[in-house]
Design a protein around this motif. Sequence first.
Motif, PDB file in Angstrom:
ATOM      1  N   SER A 174      10.349-113.985  26.189  1.00 36.31           N
ATOM      2  CA  SER A 174       9.424-114.533  27.173  1.00 36.31           C
ATOM      3  C   SER A 174       8.337-115.366  26.489  1.00 36.31           C
ATOM      4  O   SER A 174       8.041-116.489  26.905  1.00 36.31           O
ATOM      5  CB  SER A 174       8.800-113.398  27.976  1.00 36.31           C
TER       6      SER A 174
ATOM      7  N   ASN B 285      20.121-108.923  32.595  1.00 36.91           N
ATOM      8  CA  ASN B 285      19.659-107.811  33.409  1.00 36.91           C
ATOM      9  C   ASN B 285      19.976-108.030  34.890  1.00 36.91           C
ATOM     10  O   ASN B 285      20.385-107.097  35.583  1.00 36.91           O
ATOM     11  CB  ASN B 285      18.162-107.592  33.204  1.00 36.91           C
ATOM     12  N   GLU B 286      19.791-109.239  35.384  1.00 37.26           N
ATOM     13  CA  GLU B 286      20.103-109.522  36.787  1.00 37.26           C
ATOM     14  C   GLU B 286      21.581-109.276  37.079  1.00 37.26           C
ATOM     15  O   GLU B 286      21.932-108.673  38.094  1.00 37.26           O
ATOM     16  CB  GLU B 286      19.767-110.970  37.137  1.00 37.26           C
TER      17      GLU B 286
ATOM     18  N   ARG C 180       9.456-111.055  33.296  1.00 41.81           N
ATOM     19  CA  ARG C 180       9.495-109.596  33.134  1.00 41.81           C
ATOM     20  C   ARG C 180      10.339-108.976  34.250  1.00 41.81           C
ATOM     21  O   ARG C 180      11.147-108.082  34.012  1.00 41.81           O
ATOM     22  CB  ARG C 180       8.066-109.047  33.134  1.00 41.81           C
ATOM     23  N   ARG C 181      10.169-109.459  35.472  1.00 46.12           N
ATOM     24  CA  ARG C 181      10.950-108.959  36.608  1.00 46.12           C
ATOM     25  C   ARG C 181      12.437-109.271  36.460  1.00 46.12           C
ATOM     26  O   ARG C 181      13.285-108.572  37.013  1.00 46.12           O
ATOM     27  CB  ARG C 181      10.448-109.552  37.919  1.00 46.12           C
ATOM     28  N   LYS C 182      12.744-110.348  35.753  1.00 48.24           N
ATOM     29  CA  LYS C 182      14.144-110.737  35.537  1.00 48.24           C
ATOM     30  C   LYS C 182      14.757-109.969  34.367  1.00 48.24           C
ATOM     31  O   LYS C 182      15.930-110.170  34.056  1.00 48.24           O
ATOM     32  CB  LYS C 182      14.250-112.240  35.256  1.00 48.24           C
TER      33      LYS C 182
ATOM     34  N   GLN D  89      22.329-105.511  36.961  1.00 46.47           N
ATOM     35  CA  GLN D  89      21.857-104.812  38.158  1.00 46.47           C
ATOM     36  C   GLN D  89      22.786-105.054  39.352  1.00 46.47           C
ATOM     37  O   GLN D  89      23.054-104.153  40.151  1.00 46.47           O
ATOM     38  CB  GLN D  89      20.427-105.241  38.512  1.00 46.47           C
TER      39      GLN D  89
ATOM     40  N   THR E  18       5.175-112.899  34.394  1.00 46.08           N
ATOM     41  CA  THR E  18       5.493-111.829  35.346  1.00 46.08           C
ATOM     42  C   THR E  18       6.905-112.006  35.899  1.00 46.08           C
ATOM     43  O   THR E  18       7.664-111.042  35.998  1.00 46.08           O
ATOM     44  CB  THR E  18       4.471-111.813  36.499  1.00 46.08           C
ATOM     45  N   GLU E  19       7.259-113.223  36.270  1.00 50.14           N
ATOM     46  CA  GLU E  19       8.594-113.483  36.797  1.00 50.14           C
ATOM     47  C   GLU E  19       9.663-113.148  35.766  1.00 50.14           C
ATOM     48  O   GLU E  19      10.687-112.537  36.102  1.00 50.14           O
ATOM     49  CB  GLU E  19       8.719-114.945  37.232  1.00 50.14           C
TER      50      GLU E  19
END
Length: 175
Positions: free
Chosen positions: A95, A28-29, A86-88, A32, A83-84
């Motif tokens: 996860s 995903n990173e 999920r953001r990635k 993006q 949380t980290e």
Amino acid sequence: MQGSPEALAARAKDVCLRLLTDRARSRNELEQKLVQKGYPQSVIDEVLGRLADVGLVDDAAFAEQWVHSRHTYSGRGRRALATELRRKGIDEQTSTEALAQISSDDEYDRARELVRKKLVRVSPGDIADSADRERMMRRLVGMLARRGYQSSMSFAVVKSELADLGAEVDELAED
């Protein structure tokens, strides 16, 4: 973005490889970043697919490495790590599998290390009265909360470490 599909794919691959030299990244990173640079989705999918086929893009390996590194070196708890991830852009199952490598005992021990590090310069005289103990308790529990540790574990760790310093902790109440 202009150019032949082959040239676009080559440039997109170069962008990804440069990003991967800094640190591992999730699919995903990378996606993006390529979207941000204006690459067409068909080129992005092709390039990321090829990088995944050769093992350079692997979200499961990325998540495991991220969890290990951030827990060991940054002292993050499972909640913050989730949380980290999920953001990635890491999915819930990947996860969960990566976070499973941190046991409750590991998390407790790491929280204890973090609190001990903060208490190195504290003497029993510094926390002689209850107001000082309460203030120290709030600060340490807050520090652990910001790093993603559960409040019950944070309170237990801090209370235990303050007791080891010789502080009267019986009157300290969990908020």
